[in-house]
Design an enzyme around this catalytic site. Structure first.
Site, PDB file in Angstrom:
ATOM      1  N   CYS A  92      -1.602   1.591  -3.132  1.00 27.94           N
ATOM      2  CA  CYS A  92      -2.684   2.579  -3.076  1.00 27.94           C
ATOM      3  C   CYS A  92      -2.216   3.996  -2.797  1.00 27.94           C
ATOM      4  O   CYS A  92      -2.771   4.951  -3.355  1.00 27.94           O
ATOM      5  CB  CYS A  92      -3.741   2.146  -2.064  1.00 27.94           C
ATOM      6  SG  CYS A  92      -3.120   1.345  -0.583  1.00 27.94           S
TER       7      CYS A  92
ATOM      8  N   GLU B   2     -26.288  14.703  -1.055  1.00 22.43           N
ATOM      9  CA  GLU B   2     -27.701  14.782  -0.714  1.00 22.43           C
ATOM     10  C   GLU B   2     -28.534  13.768  -1.506  1.00 22.43           C
ATOM     11  O   GLU B   2     -29.641  13.395  -1.086  1.00 22.43           O
ATOM     12  CB  GLU B   2     -28.241  16.180  -0.952  1.00 22.43           C
ATOM     13  CG  GLU B   2     -28.359  16.597  -2.410  1.00 22.43           C
ATOM     14  CD  GLU B   2     -28.935  18.000  -2.573  1.00 22.43           C
ATOM     15  OE1 GLU B   2     -29.990  18.287  -1.953  1.00 22.43           O
ATOM     16  OE2 GLU B   2     -28.338  18.805  -3.310  1.00 22.43           O
TER      17      GLU B   2
ATOM     18  N   GLU C  18      -7.581   1.863 -12.790  1.00 20.44           N
ATOM     19  CA  GLU C  18      -7.038   3.060 -12.148  1.00 20.44           C
ATOM     20  C   GLU C  18      -5.871   3.620 -12.948  1.00 20.44           C
ATOM     21  O   GLU C  18      -5.791   4.829 -13.196  1.00 20.44           O
ATOM     22  CB  GLU C  18      -6.618   2.740 -10.708  1.00 20.44           C
ATOM     23  CG  GLU C  18      -7.811   2.572  -9.777  1.00 20.44           C
ATOM     24  CD  GLU C  18      -7.449   2.071  -8.401  1.00 20.44           C
ATOM     25  OE1 GLU C  18      -8.278   2.215  -7.495  1.00 20.44           O
ATOM     26  OE2 GLU C  18      -6.338   1.527  -8.222  1.00 20.44           O
TER      27      GLU C  18
ATOM     28  N   LYS D 271      -0.252   5.426  -5.908  1.00 18.87           N
ATOM     29  CA  LYS D 271      -1.214   5.443  -7.018  1.00 18.87           C
ATOM     30  C   LYS D 271      -2.237   6.561  -6.842  1.00 18.87           C
ATOM     31  O   LYS D 271      -2.596   7.244  -7.814  1.00 18.87           O
ATOM     32  CB  LYS D 271      -1.905   4.088  -7.109  1.00 18.87           C
ATOM     33  CG  LYS D 271      -2.869   3.945  -8.271  1.00 18.87           C
ATOM     34  CD  LYS D 271      -3.327   2.508  -8.406  1.00 18.87           C
ATOM     35  CE  LYS D 271      -3.903   1.990  -7.102  1.00 18.87           C
ATOM     36  NZ  LYS D 271      -4.288   0.561  -7.181  1.00 18.87           N
TER      37      LYS D 271
ATOM     38  N   HIS E 256     -27.786  20.607   1.105  1.00 11.89           N
ATOM     39  CA  HIS E 256     -27.915  21.165  -0.235  1.00 11.89           C
ATOM     40  C   HIS E 256     -27.078  22.436  -0.380  1.00 11.89           C
ATOM     41  O   HIS E 256     -26.991  23.226   0.555  1.00 11.89           O
ATOM     42  CB  HIS E 256     -29.395  21.473  -0.494  1.00 11.89           C
ATOM     43  CG  HIS E 256     -29.653  22.040  -1.852  1.00 11.89           C
ATOM     44  ND1 HIS E 256     -29.650  21.271  -2.984  1.00 11.89           N
ATOM     45  CD2 HIS E 256     -29.920  23.310  -2.248  1.00 11.89           C
ATOM     46  CE1 HIS E 256     -29.919  22.035  -4.032  1.00 11.89           C
ATOM     47  NE2 HIS E 256     -30.080  23.274  -3.603  1.00 11.89           N
TER      48      HIS E 256
ATOM     49  N   CYS F 169       0.820  -1.208   0.000  1.00 12.97           N
ATOM     50  CA  CYS F 169       0.000   0.000   0.000  1.00 12.97           C
ATOM     51  C   CYS F 169       0.852   1.256   0.000  1.00 12.97           C
ATOM     52  O   CYS F 169       0.628   2.170  -0.785  1.00 12.97           O
ATOM     53  CB  CYS F 169      -0.946  -0.010   1.201  1.00 12.97           C
ATOM     54  SG  CYS F 169      -2.000   1.456   1.289  1.00 12.97           S
TER      55      CYS F 169
ATOM     56  N   TYR G 261      -9.395  -3.440 -10.735  1.00  6.66           N
ATOM     57  CA  TYR G 261      -9.251  -2.070 -10.237  1.00  6.66           C
ATOM     58  C   TYR G 261      -7.869  -1.491 -10.538  1.00  6.66           C
ATOM     59  O   TYR G 261      -7.749  -0.295 -10.849  1.00  6.66           O
ATOM     60  CB  TYR G 261      -9.567  -2.020  -8.741  1.00  6.66           C
ATOM     61  CG  TYR G 261      -8.532  -2.608  -7.827  1.00  6.66           C
ATOM     62  CD1 TYR G 261      -7.565  -1.804  -7.232  1.00  6.66           C
ATOM     63  CD2 TYR G 261      -8.503  -3.977  -7.560  1.00  6.66           C
ATOM     64  CE1 TYR G 261      -6.608  -2.341  -6.389  1.00  6.66           C
ATOM     65  CE2 TYR G 261      -7.551  -4.519  -6.720  1.00  6.66           C
ATOM     66  CZ  TYR G 261      -6.602  -3.695  -6.138  1.00  6.66           C
ATOM     67  OH  TYR G 261      -5.652  -4.235  -5.310  1.00  6.66           O
TER      68      TYR G 261
END
Length: 448
Positions: free
Chosen positions: A48, A442, A182, A51, A437, A43, A178
């Site tokens: 991750c 939302e 990515e 990346k 909002h 990682c 993934y």
């Protein structure tokens, strides 16, 4: 435990191994950890974290393009791959140093060389030295899997992609998981011609089908080319340094780099687990029980090497649970239900809980609520891409079984929403929450 050199010997200093080491040490154990590369694991070093930094860097191309409608103009904007690459690698070194300090501050001995299991309580180091431990924890993680084909030695994996000398004008990416998507998004945003090649016609297997379809549509509109049902036959290097990529049933592709991202396998080769009577499964993973214990009572394993859920936060929790169980007097297990995950594609997608297909197969009677919308930022920037949120609920209780979304900042939004799914809240609970909002989030409480 005076009969042993250590109370705990950890093989692998990734996220799971580091957490287990420092927590065990905090419980009073004498701990050593062996690592043949840098501290931090996949990682932090080659996964991750670097990346995600490349994702951030590449996203500025879109932001600069959209900026015009917001009143900004940039003249002679240009991108410097070497500068981004070096900043990323420097940050990897920074994090490596922080992990080393964490181990040092907890009194964990670091042994920077490869280690293998010699017996139930003995570990052999690369220099030939043997040490003993009451318990051994294997936390060596996974490694990129490269299928066998002629010219595979010319290809790079996610290990090497962070060190490219220059940005390729044309890149072919094998795989559609993934990691592949990515990097496809990163290189596409940076102006490379990207071709994704896959053996099947399914991308991101395991994610909700509607989100996969939406991502495919958007990335194709952004210029990413897909070749489905096209296994690699061979890769040939040209005299000019480019590559001819031969696919089954297709004309050869020409590329400056070929990235193989066809999955990862547990890094168990040469670990010597057979010396302790431990048999691996068909995929090379270490079978463990709910407490991460192997078939040998003194040897445990956590993280990707067990092939349960290959996510860093899961490995960390497994390492914590192991240390609390064995050294803290608090038997602990990890709950693998409702683990959120994300793909940092462009746009990103994220999900938690059951997909629509999984929910139908498991519960039968379900109801799907959704919101298919164009984010305000995209409207003003004159970008046609639409977000999609899905809430999968059991009928008639309304209990939320899964939540899936694709769109800007989807992973950031999902983390908070995953708490609600994990807590077993219902659609009525979502409806009773006042919308924030204007925001994309939302839509979570407005789905119909």
């Amino acid at each position: 435990m005076a009969d042993y050199d250590y109370d705990l010997f950890v093989i692998g200093a990734g996220s799971g191994g580091v957490r287990a080491s420092r927590v065990a040490a905090a419980h009073g154990a004498k701990v050593a950890v062996a690592e043949e590369h840098k501290v931090g694991g996949t990682c932090v070093i080659r996964g991750c974290v670097p990346k995600k930094l490349l994702v951030y860097g590449s996203h500025f191309a879109e932001d600069l393009e959209d900026a015009a409608n917001y009143g900004w103009s940039f003249e002679n904007a240009k991108f410097d791959w070497a500068r981004l690459r070096d900043h990323v690698l420097n940050d990897v070194d920074r994090l490596n140093g922080l992990y080393e300090k964490t181990l040092e501050s907890h009194g964990v001995e670091r042994i920077m060389q490869r280690a293998m299991v010699k017996s139930a309580h003995t570990v052999e180091l690369a220099d030939g030295r043997e040490v003993t431990a009451k318990y051994i924890l294997v936390a060596v993680g996974g490694w990129p899997f490269v299928p066998q084909f002629e010219g595979a030695e010319h290809c790079i994996t996610s290990n090497e992609v962070f060190h490219l000398d220059k940005l390729p004008k044309r890149i072919v990416i094998a795989g559609a998981g993934y990691i592949a998507l990515e990097f496809a998004g990163i290189f596409n945003a940076l102006g490379c011609h990207v071709t994704v090649v896959n053996r099947s016609n399914v991308i991101l297997r395991g994610y909700d089908e509607s989100l996969r379809d939406r991502l495919l549509q958007i990335t194709m509109s952004r210029g990413i080319e897909y070749k489905f049902h096209c296994p690699f036959q061979k890769v040939q290097k040209r005299e000019d340094g480019a590559f001819d990529v031969h696919l089954e049933g297709q004309d050869p592709l020409v590329a400056d780099q070929v990235l193989v991202a066809t999955g990862r396998r547990p890094k168990t080769d040469g670990l010597g687990l057979e010396n302790a009577g431990i048999e691996l499964d068909d995929g090379g993973a270490i079978p463990v029980d709910e407490y991460s214990k192997t078939s040998c009572d003194s040897i445990y394993a956590v993280g990707d090497v067990t092939d349960r859920i290959q996510l860093t936060p899961v490995a960390i929790r497994e390492g914590q649970a192991f240390a609390d169980t064995v050294f803290g007097g608090k038997p602990s297990t990890v709950d693998y239900a409702c683990v959120p995950s994300a793909v940092f594609s462009q746009p990103p997608l994220a999900g938690v809980g059951l997909t629509e297909g999984e929910a139908r197969n498991t519960y039968g009677n379900i109801r799907v609520y959704s919101s298919d919308f164009r984010p305000m930022k995209n409207v003003f920037a004159d970008r046609q891409e639409r977000g999609l949120y899905k809430l999968i609920c059991e009928e008639p209780t309304g209990k939320v079984l899964g939540l899936h979304m694709i769109g800007p900042d989807a992973p950031e939004i999902l983390q908070a929403a995953a708490i609600a799914v994990k807590a077993g809240l219902t659609k009525a609970d979502f409806d009773a929450t006042v919308a924030l909002h204007p925001s994309m989030a939302e839509e979570l409480v407005l789905m119909r």
